[in-house]
Design a protein around this motif. Sequence first.
Motif, mmCIF file in Angstrom:
data_model
loop_
_atom_site.group_PDB
_atom_site.id
_atom_site.type_symbol
_atom_site.label_atom_id
_atom_site.label_comp_id
_atom_site.label_asym_id
_atom_site.label_seq_id
_atom_site.Cartn_x
_atom_site.Cartn_y
_atom_site.Cartn_z
ATOM 1 N N VAL A 24 0.841 -1.206 0.000
ATOM 2 C CA VAL A 24 0.000 0.000 0.000
ATOM 3 C C VAL A 24 0.871 1.248 0.000
ATOM 4 O O VAL A 24 0.648 2.194 -0.762
ATOM 5 C CB VAL A 24 -0.951 -0.001 1.214
ATOM 6 C CG1 VAL A 24 -1.632 1.369 1.355
ATOM 7 C CG2 VAL A 24 -1.990 -1.094 1.080
ATOM 8 N N ILE A 25 1.879 1.270 0.852
ATOM 9 C CA ILE A 25 2.762 2.430 0.952
ATOM 10 C C ILE A 25 3.486 2.681 -0.360
ATOM 11 O O ILE A 25 3.694 3.836 -0.773
ATOM 12 C CB ILE A 25 3.770 2.236 2.106
ATOM 13 C CG1 ILE A 25 3.037 2.283 3.445
ATOM 14 C CG2 ILE A 25 4.871 3.293 2.060
ATOM 15 C CD1 ILE A 25 3.901 1.913 4.631
ATOM 16 N N ASN A 26 3.853 1.597 -1.059
ATOM 17 C CA ASN A 26 4.608 1.737 -2.306
ATOM 18 C C ASN A 26 3.725 1.859 -3.537
ATOM 19 O O ASN A 26 4.208 1.824 -4.665
ATOM 20 C CB ASN A 26 5.567 0.558 -2.473
ATOM 21 C CG ASN A 26 6.704 0.595 -1.469
ATOM 22 O OD1 ASN A 26 7.386 1.612 -1.351
ATOM 23 N ND2 ASN A 26 6.903 -0.483 -0.736
ATOM 24 N N GLY A 27 2.415 2.020 -3.322
ATOM 25 C CA GLY A 27 1.513 2.313 -4.430
ATOM 26 C C GLY A 27 1.199 1.142 -5.333
ATOM 27 O O GLY A 27 0.867 1.346 -6.507
ATOM 28 N N SER A 28 1.264 -0.064 -4.834
ATOM 29 C CA SER A 28 0.965 -1.227 -5.664
ATOM 30 C C SER A 28 -0.495 -1.200 -6.107
ATOM 31 O O SER A 28 -1.395 -0.980 -5.290
ATOM 32 C CB SER A 28 1.229 -2.518 -4.886
ATOM 33 O OG SER A 28 0.766 -3.644 -5.621
ATOM 34 N N PRO A 29 -0.773 -1.426 -7.406
ATOM 35 C CA PRO A 29 -2.158 -1.405 -7.889
ATOM 36 C C PRO A 29 -2.922 -2.687 -7.595
ATOM 37 O O PRO A 29 -4.112 -2.779 -7.900
ATOM 38 C CB PRO A 29 -1.974 -1.214 -9.405
ATOM 39 C CG PRO A 29 -0.670 -1.885 -9.713
ATOM 40 C CD PRO A 29 0.207 -1.643 -8.504
ATOM 41 N N GLY A 156 -1.501 9.476 -25.128
ATOM 42 C CA GLY A 156 -0.164 9.297 -24.577
ATOM 43 C C GLY A 156 -0.076 9.749 -23.133
ATOM 44 O O GLY A 156 -1.053 9.690 -22.381
ATOM 45 N N LEU A 157 1.088 10.221 -22.739
ATOM 46 C CA LEU A 157 1.323 10.629 -21.352
ATOM 47 C C LEU A 157 0.912 12.082 -21.164
ATOM 48 O O LEU A 157 1.731 12.953 -20.866
ATOM 49 C CB LEU A 157 2.788 10.414 -20.980
ATOM 50 C CG LEU A 157 3.312 8.986 -21.117
ATOM 51 C CD1 LEU A 157 4.747 8.895 -20.631
ATOM 52 C CD2 LEU A 157 2.434 8.001 -20.360
ATOM 53 N N SER A 301 -1.981 9.836 -10.871
ATOM 54 C CA SER A 301 -2.476 8.505 -11.217
ATOM 55 C C SER A 301 -1.746 7.962 -12.437
ATOM 56 O O SER A 301 -1.399 6.770 -12.495
ATOM 57 C CB SER A 301 -3.983 8.563 -11.488
ATOM 58 O OG SER A 301 -4.465 7.319 -11.941
ATOM 59 N N LEU A 302 -1.488 8.837 -13.406
ATOM 60 C CA LEU A 302 -0.770 8.416 -14.606
ATOM 61 C C LEU A 302 0.686 8.097 -14.277
ATOM 62 O O LEU A 302 1.263 7.143 -14.811
ATOM 63 C CB LEU A 302 -0.851 9.513 -15.670
ATOM 64 C CG LEU A 302 -0.308 9.200 -17.065
ATOM 65 C CD1 LEU A 302 -0.911 7.911 -17.613
ATOM 66 C CD2 LEU A 302 -0.604 10.364 -18.015
ATOM 67 N N VAL A 303 1.286 8.870 -13.371
ATOM 68 C CA VAL A 303 2.648 8.573 -12.918
ATOM 69 C C VAL A 303 2.691 7.190 -12.283
ATOM 70 O O VAL A 303 3.541 6.351 -12.619
ATOM 71 C CB VAL A 303 3.130 9.635 -11.900
ATOM 72 C CG1 VAL A 303 4.389 9.150 -11.184
ATOM 73 C CG2 VAL A 303 3.407 10.960 -12.593
ATOM 74 N N THR A 304 1.778 6.948 -11.350
ATOM 75 C CA THR A 304 1.740 5.660 -10.653
ATOM 76 C C THR A 304 1.535 4.504 -11.620
ATOM 77 O O THR A 304 2.175 3.452 -11.510
ATOM 78 C CB THR A 304 0.626 5.665 -9.595
ATOM 79 O OG1 THR A 304 0.846 6.748 -8.678
ATOM 80 C CG2 THR A 304 0.587 4.357 -8.827
ATOM 81 N N ALA A 305 0.640 4.706 -12.592
ATOM 82 C CA ALA A 305 0.375 3.655 -13.579
ATOM 83 C C ALA A 305 1.607 3.371 -14.416
ATOM 84 O O ALA A 305 1.930 2.208 -14.694
ATOM 85 C CB ALA A 305 -0.790 4.069 -14.476
ATOM 86 N N GLN A 306 2.317 4.412 -14.817
ATOM 87 C CA GLN A 306 3.523 4.221 -15.606
ATOM 88 C C GLN A 306 4.588 3.469 -14.817
ATOM 89 O O GLN A 306 5.248 2.574 -15.346
ATOM 90 C CB GLN A 306 4.075 5.587 -16.056
ATOM 91 C CG GLN A 306 3.337 6.214 -17.212
ATOM 92 C CD GLN A 306 3.505 5.403 -18.483
ATOM 93 O OE1 GLN A 306 4.606 5.145 -18.932
ATOM 94 N NE2 GLN A 306 2.386 4.979 -19.057
ATOM 95 N N GLU A 311 -2.178 0.064 -17.492
ATOM 96 C CA GLU A 311 -2.856 1.035 -18.341
ATOM 97 C C GLU A 311 -3.745 1.937 -17.483
ATOM 98 O O GLU A 311 -4.279 1.524 -16.455
ATOM 99 C CB GLU A 311 -3.718 0.322 -19.390
ATOM 100 C CG GLU A 311 -2.919 -0.520 -20.372
ATOM 101 C CD GLU A 311 -2.079 0.320 -21.315
ATOM 102 O OE1 GLU A 311 -2.507 1.458 -21.618
ATOM 103 O OE2 GLU A 311 -1.007 -0.142 -21.733
ATOM 104 N N THR A 312 -3.945 3.163 -17.933
ATOM 105 C CA THR A 312 -4.847 4.072 -17.238
ATOM 106 C C THR A 312 -5.467 5.029 -18.232
ATOM 107 O O THR A 312 -4.957 5.219 -19.338
ATOM 108 C CB THR A 312 -4.106 4.861 -16.139
ATOM 109 O OG1 THR A 312 -5.066 5.552 -15.318
ATOM 110 C CG2 THR A 312 -3.161 5.890 -16.744
ATOM 111 N N ASP A 313 -6.569 5.644 -17.829
ATOM 112 C CA ASP A 313 -7.311 6.557 -18.707
ATOM 113 C C ASP A 313 -6.557 7.868 -18.865
ATOM 114 O O ASP A 313 -6.082 8.443 -17.885
ATOM 115 C CB ASP A 313 -8.692 6.808 -18.109
ATOM 116 C CG ASP A 313 -9.534 7.758 -18.950
ATOM 117 O OD1 ASP A 313 -9.332 7.789 -20.175
ATOM 118 O OD2 ASP A 313 -10.382 8.459 -18.370
ATOM 119 N N THR A 314 -6.443 8.365 -20.104
ATOM 120 C CA THR A 314 -5.786 9.651 -20.347
ATOM 121 C C THR A 314 -6.715 10.622 -21.058
ATOM 122 O O THR A 314 -6.260 11.623 -21.604
ATOM 123 C CB THR A 314 -4.500 9.474 -21.179
ATOM 124 O OG1 THR A 314 -4.837 8.896 -22.455
ATOM 125 C CG2 THR A 314 -3.502 8.600 -20.465
ATOM 126 N N ALA A 315 -8.012 10.334 -21.083
ATOM 127 C CA ALA A 315 -8.952 11.227 -21.755
ATOM 128 C C ALA A 315 -8.944 12.600 -21.086
ATOM 129 O O ALA A 315 -8.736 12.730 -19.874
ATOM 130 C CB ALA A 315 -10.353 10.636 -21.719
#
Length: 334
Positions: A24-29, A156-157, A301-306, A311-315
């Motif tokens: 949890v602390i390390n941001g695991s999805p 993209g990012l 959220s995009l940073v964490t996903a990368q 994958e994460t939403d970038t709309a």
Amino acid sequence: MTRKPVMADVARLAGVSHQTVSRVINGSPSIRPATRRRVEDAIAQLGYRPNTAARALVTNRSGIIGIIGTNTGLYGPSSVQRAVEEAAREAGYFSSAVPLASVTHQAIRGAVEHLSRLSVEAIVMVAAQQDALTLVQSEDFGVPVIVVEGDLSGAGLTVGVDQVGAARKATQHLIDLGHTAIAHVSGPPNFPEAAGRTKGYLDAMLAARLVPHPDWHGDWSAARGYEIGEKIAAQREITAVFVANDQMAIGLLHALHEAGVRVPDDVSVVGFDDIPEAAYLIPALTTIRQDFAAVGRRAISLVTAQLSGVETDTALLPADLVVRASTAPPPTTK
């Protein structure tokens, strides 16, 4: 002396394993939302603070995100940067911000090198100007680079607000009130957001089969809005103005008032950004509200996903029209 809580205390209170707390602390999805909430509640209740130095040694991750800002004196970019910093803290990251006095290849490269010495895991670039966006897109910085607010593609990012859709919404509001002679005060042409807002204005005008007025080029400042307001006041056929930001709208309102042009009785005005003062102007300003907090959360959220390889939403995010007292039907329809 009361000892400081350790990870085992968090695990015991949350009813989970030591490894789950660490994830949890390390941001695991991979952690279930309910479990994550229990761990986060236990951390908050105990006042637990992870040992970031030890975590970095174990995980080979610094937990630091770099932020490069351009034109941070402007309300939009500065609000975005604050939102990113806050979202980073909430996600358990440290952040290190580097403001750019000028947008050049050398300045951006220098900022990246500075952040690299801090072993940042990712960089969030608040790229307000086209030059900054072009440079970022052409470089390989060795870590994920998330572009915020500068790229209108939503691909993209990138993270940002749908500037075109928001401007279309603002212009359509004036059209729906019955206005046909609608002017636009744009931002500087080297800002992608300014270009997006102009496009939204043109889209709405052309869709309604209305003739767009020649663009009044602004520079985001109230002073320039005042200058343009003086010119618009002399053109009595204009009954509504969509202004690309609230600061220019403030100057424009002042110029119209001095010229004896009543808002909204003679001319309606719509701004963009919903700065804190917008609701307290005379008249209160109708404007577009951007959810900067949501932009910051989406960026992190995009940073964490990368960093996690998911994958994460970038709309692009939508924006809301806030209707106040500065808009009304045109004089001929009242």
